[in-house]
Design a protein around this motif. Structure first.
Motif, PDB file in Angstrom:
ATOM      1  N   SER A  85      38.650 105.460   2.797  1.00  0.00           N
ATOM      2  CA  SER A  85      37.919 104.210   2.990  1.00  0.00           C
ATOM      3  C   SER A  85      38.863 103.011   2.921  1.00  0.00           C
ATOM      4  N   TYR A  86      39.809 103.038   1.986  1.00  0.00           N
ATOM      5  CA  TYR A  86      40.754 101.920   1.858  1.00  0.00           C
ATOM      6  C   TYR A  86      41.601 101.782   3.113  1.00  0.00           C
ATOM      7  N   PHE A 101      39.504  99.984   5.579  1.00  0.00           N
ATOM      8  CA  PHE A 101      39.365  98.569   5.226  1.00  0.00           C
ATOM      9  C   PHE A 101      40.622  97.789   5.570  1.00  0.00           C
ATOM     10  N   THR A 153      39.099  95.879  -3.936  1.00  0.00           N
ATOM     11  CA  THR A 153      37.862  95.955  -4.714  1.00  0.00           C
ATOM     12  C   THR A 153      36.915  96.998  -4.144  1.00  0.00           C
ATOM     13  N   TRP A 154      36.749  97.007  -2.828  1.00  0.00           N
ATOM     14  CA  TRP A 154      35.824  97.974  -2.216  1.00  0.00           C
ATOM     15  C   TRP A 154      36.345  99.395  -2.375  1.00  0.00           C
ATOM     16  N   THR A 214      34.390 102.189  -4.348  1.00  0.00           N
ATOM     17  CA  THR A 214      34.103 103.470  -3.696  1.00  0.00           C
ATOM     18  C   THR A 214      34.474 104.625  -4.607  1.00  0.00           C
ATOM     19  N   ALA A 257      28.332 102.330  -1.912  1.00  0.00           N
ATOM     20  CA  ALA A 257      29.748 102.154  -1.583  1.00  0.00           C
ATOM     21  C   ALA A 257      29.963 101.807  -0.120  1.00  0.00           C
ATOM     22  N   PHE A 309      27.941  97.591   0.682  1.00  0.00           N
ATOM     23  CA  PHE A 309      28.611  96.337   0.321  1.00  0.00           C
ATOM     24  C   PHE A 309      29.728  95.964   1.292  1.00  0.00           C
ATOM     25  N   PRO A 310      30.718  96.842   1.556  1.00  0.00           N
ATOM     26  CA  PRO A 310      31.761  96.439   2.518  1.00  0.00           C
ATOM     27  C   PRO A 310      31.222  96.244   3.931  1.00  0.00           C
TER      28      PRO A 310
END
Length: 350
Positions: free
Chosen positions: A209-210, A213, A223-224, A228, A242, A245-246
């Motif tokens: 996920s990072y 992002f 932060t997200w 997560t 999770a 929000f993003p």
């Protein structure tokens, strides 16, 4: 031979004890939550320490120090990000709320006016600043209690070896002491497997996920990613939050709808695949716990201890299941709590 009947006095006494326990958990949350966190962190440190010993063959005290440094440093980094960068997001969330209405209009042509009206009527009415304060407030609270938790962990590690001797002395009977030690070993081993598997799965999910992002250029990507990782410890609903929000931040940050769809479809698919296939496959071999019980435990512990209770719901329920399985009178309850009714006698079996 007549069957023993369930007496009203037993039901009454059980209800009274259960009520007192729940009230005690609620009233003593300020003391019990840091202590519970310290116990779980202690279990994780022992797991890391044992792995270091098996790989490097270093002395126990060296492995213990390595485990303490690795675990506490990792936890401090997570809570620091949530307590600093996420706090900045919470302060600026009103700006995002103002932009959200115009952002919803961008997807009107994509999903239709009916869906757009639903999003506008339901999501915009949500006080996102309140939701953010509740979630991030829990992380900030833990950061403030980090010193106390670390102090608990230090004393627990210092008394790790002496604790077994004290158990034998308190029990008096060697067999009773051995039975009690077996229960503690079963709890420790099951928690180590759960924390280890869940940490690995959450790290993989957060890492993927990072990467998404960062490629998109999403604000507060760290932060997200941390959220997560942390939210994946909450059964069922954690993975959904999770993604939400993003995705909402992407909706208001970018002019195009592309980044929003990439996060919803990309991260959502990853969460779905890991949550419905990888997670059950790996945890199914580690924890023999009913799916319904997981949801019930999540609801109960969240009600009693708030957001922190949601994170601790599965480990705490695992402890209860193992303790019940070692007490003959409560073993039927443990069977009902299990997934398939099978309760292994040896915690290290399988």
């Amino acid at each position: 031979m007549t069957r023993p009947r369930l007496r009203l006095s037993v039901v009454r006494d059980t209800a009274i004890v259960a009520t007192l326990v729940v009230l005690g958990l609620y009233a003593g949350s300020a003391f019990l939550i840091p202590l519970t966190m310290a116990l779980l962190i202690n279990v994780l440190i022992i797991a890391v320490s044992d792995r270091v010993i098996s790989i490097t063959r270093v002395p126990v005290w060296v492995a213990n120090i390595a485990g303490v440094i690795v675990v506490l440093a990792g936890l401090f980094m997570i809570m620091y990000i949530l307590g600093s960068q996420a706090t900045q997001f919470a302060r600026s969330i009103n700006t995002y709320e103002d932009q959200f209405d115009s952002a919803v209009n961008r997807i009107a042509g994509l999903v239709g006016n009916d869906v757009t009206s639903f999003i506008r009527d339901n999501l915009i009415s949500i006080d996102m600043s309140y939701v953010a304060r509740v979630m991030l407030g829990s992380a900030t609270s833990l950061l403030n209690q980090f010193f106390l938790i670390s102090l608990y962990v230090a004393f627990l590690m210092a008394e790790r070896l002496a604790f077994r001797k004290k158990i034998q002395l308190v029990a008096g009977n060697p067999q009773t002491g051995a039975d009690f030690a077996a229960v503690l070993d079963a709890i420790s081993f099951s928690l180590q497997r759960y924390v280890g598997v869940k940490t690995f799965i959450s790290l993989v999910t957060a890492g993927i996920s990072y990467s998404i992002f960062r490629v998109l250029g999403l604000e507060y990507a760290e932060t997200w990613a941390v959220l997560t990782f942390a939210l994946n410890f909450i059964p069922s609903i954690g993975s959904i939050i999770a993604v939400i929000f993003p995705a909402m931040i992407a909706l208001v940050q970018f002019e195009s709808i592309g980044p929003f769809l990439i996060i919803v479809l990309g991260c959502g698919t990853i969460q779905f695949l890991i949550g419905n296939f990888v997670d059950p496959a790996m945890l199914g071999r580690s924890l023999n716990m009913s799916t319904f019980l997981v949801i019930l435990a999540l609801t109960f512990w969240t009600t009693v201890w708030g957001m922190i209770g949601a994170f601790l719901s599965v480990p705490l329920t695992v402890c209860i299941l193992i303790v019940f399985s070692h007490i003959p009178a409560l073993r039927p309850i443990a069977i009902m709590m299990s997934l398939d009714g099978s309760l292994g006698e040896d915690p290290r079996a399988g």
